[in-house]
Write an enzyme that holds these catalytic residues in place. Sequence first.
Site, PDB file in Angstrom:
ATOM      1  N   THR A 163      59.027 107.383 -19.296  1.00  0.00           N
ATOM      2  CA  THR A 163      58.393 106.502 -20.278  1.00  0.00           C
ATOM      3  C   THR A 163      56.896 106.344 -20.032  1.00  0.00           C
ATOM      4  OG1 THR A 163      58.658 104.411 -21.461  1.00  0.00           O
ATOM      5  CG2 THR A 163      58.807 104.310 -19.060  1.00  0.00           C
ATOM      6  N   ASP A 218      62.035  98.266 -25.886  1.00  0.00           N
ATOM      7  CA  ASP A 218      61.755  99.666 -26.219  1.00  0.00           C
ATOM      8  C   ASP A 218      62.477 100.733 -25.391  1.00  0.00           C
ATOM      9  OD1 ASP A 218      60.193  98.890 -24.035  1.00  0.00           O
ATOM     10  OD2 ASP A 218      58.267  99.387 -24.940  1.00  0.00           O
ATOM     11  N   ARG A 249      55.489 104.164 -13.106  1.00  0.00           N
ATOM     12  CA  ARG A 249      54.124 104.682 -12.908  1.00  0.00           C
ATOM     13  C   ARG A 249      53.976 105.382 -11.555  1.00  0.00           C
ATOM     14  NH1 ARG A 249      50.071 100.706 -16.221  1.00  0.00           N
ATOM     15  NH2 ARG A 249      51.660  99.589 -17.369  1.00  0.00           N
ATOM     16  N   GLU A 259      57.568  98.624 -13.489  1.00  0.00           N
ATOM     17  CA  GLU A 259      56.240  99.243 -13.573  1.00  0.00           C
ATOM     18  C   GLU A 259      55.997 100.153 -12.365  1.00  0.00           C
ATOM     19  OE1 GLU A 259      54.423  99.164 -16.128  1.00  0.00           O
ATOM     20  OE2 GLU A 259      54.701  97.283 -17.197  1.00  0.00           O
TER      21      GLU A 259
HETATM   22  C1  DMJ Z   1      53.648 102.327 -20.686  1.00  0.00           C
HETATM   23  O1  DMJ Z   1      53.482 101.772 -19.437  1.00  0.00           O
HETATM   24  C2  DMJ Z   1      55.041 102.806 -20.878  1.00  0.00           C
HETATM   25  O2  DMJ Z   1      55.048 103.723 -21.930  1.00  0.00           O
HETATM   26  C3  DMJ Z   1      56.015 101.699 -21.149  1.00  0.00           C
HETATM   27  O3  DMJ Z   1      57.307 102.149 -21.399  1.00  0.00           O
HETATM   28  C4  DMJ Z   1      55.565 100.901 -22.336  1.00  0.00           C
HETATM   29  N1  DMJ Z   1      54.199 100.571 -22.331  1.00  0.00           N
HETATM   30  C5  DMJ Z   1      53.190 101.359 -21.721  1.00  0.00           C
HETATM   31  C6  DMJ Z   1      52.239 102.021 -22.691  1.00  0.00           C
HETATM   32  O4  DMJ Z   1      52.008 101.385 -23.842  1.00  0.00           O
END
Ligand code: DMJ
Length: 582
Positions: free
Chosen positions: A571, A328, A188, A184
Amino acid sequence: MSSFEKNNNSMRSRKPSSKKKKTPSEKKPNVVDHKDTNGEREITNLPPSFTSKSAKKKIWSLSFVIIVLALKLFQWQKATVPYVSSSNARNAIELTFLESWSNYVEDAFGYDVYHPLSHTGQNMVNETKPLGWIVVDSIDTMMLMYNNSENNKQRFKSEIERCEKWIIECLDYDIDHNELNIFETTIRMLGGFLSAYYLSTQFNVGNSTLYLDRAIDLGSRLSTIYENGQRSIPYSSINLFTKQTFKSHADMGASSTAEFTTLQLEFKYLSVLIDDVELWENSERCYDVLYSVNNLLGSYYDGLAPIYVQPDSGRFQGNNIRLGSRGDSFYEYLLKQYLLSPKNSTKFYDLYRGSMEGVKRHLVGKSEPHKLTYIGERVNGIHHSSLSPKMDHLVCFMGGLLMMGATEGNNITWSKKQPWFDSVRWEDWKLGAQITKTCYHMYHDIPGTGLSPEIVVFNTGNGNNEQQQNDWWKSDSGDIYIKPLDKHNLQRPETVESIFFAYHLTKSNVFRKFGWEIYKNFKAHGMTSLNNVLTGEPKDNIESFWYAETLKYLYLLFVDEFDLTKVVFNTEAHIFPVLREQ
Ligand code: DMJ
């Protein structure tokens, strides 16, 4: 400025290049056609031609056809103009962002967590020291809006400056907290700084040196996960001050597959900026272990990775295979590493290819009665369990990913004429378009709010699965079930993400119509998370990805020209340039 940036000024101007030859699809009029989600415009049924025995009958029939066509045209025009113009839509989304952002500034500026209903904030790991979770995640969205805005430029500039002042005065990663999630923090915060740096150099806004310095500082703390003989597969968390890393305290110490395989875009871009080849190579080390120890492309897994890995051995733990949480972005970063440096090698495209073939063979199902395509789960692996028709909203990123993989960011009509566009890519494209349509229905088919729940279960028509439970909600269409604990909506981006990619790869207005409908629904329901999409009951929380991703993808859907061959989205929707020279 490094060499790849010199090659990459595509985002400086949004005006279409006069030299660019229009592709056939771009020349087509803007029509909305719900059958158009394959990127192939299907001709809607025309009234059957008629032969009449008498002139009178002919005239009556002709009049009837004209009236029907006029009515249809009227309805059609109503359907095609939901947002008046892309410029109006952009302005509306800018104002929505500013409204939601101003609330945060007023109630909780600088805090990592925001509760908009109680007008409070809190920090994640230490009440006195923030991590910049919302501030850093949001800056590049403001830069994109600044760059495209006609009416609110100055407001975005001021907000960017507010964030920069806060970063200088309040943000310090010498925090001796216990543990911070590596994934995370990387997607982010490190992603946010890198993207803000890149866009500040492109749009000439903001303090690029600040962002680069902060990216280097945070990146050097995080990248210790690869140094000093540390394992190829990182543990799940880190102390940014001591740089000690920690195994997860849950799941028998396993690392989540999607977490340690979703750091590479960030470290690779950083490695180019600081000219550190070793960092690039280190970030790739996990794949050698993961693929060889588990024979991931062999028949047992067929490219589909279970969601947990024991970091010390590199072996998968359990057989739970899904493209939702913890699975994912493993798939996402296979393709995106290839797209980030396509001249480098096709290694990551080939790995992605292997996985997508596995997805098609083992995870795709169709709902009843309307045959919506979904990507389900195999909780005990592909050999010991049937396909579960459960799909997280998180899986909705797959629509855009498959379409990007098929075209590599080029227009679909153009791509289809290229020698490299084979039948496998066409299959990928169609699956991506179908998933995008399904994900749109996860919003459209929810009465009241028109917002998707966190998880749905599709009706398989068998009647023999868990769907018999009578406390499950069932859509009027009959295709979608929602379990009682899955009714919340966290303002996630994945569906609008896929819609954004689909629009720019097709230029089909149907995707703008989808996106506009979802935007209006988010706006109508207070711009906060919901506890229940069926009643609209609000939840007192806004996740940073509302600012970083959801509003960004909605906004970029209404930017008229966006060249997807020049940039890659991490992502968390942070934007990095394609690295042309390695
Ligand atoms: C985000 O923090 C990123 O896209 C992550 O890969 C998956 N989930 C959240 C948003 O839903």
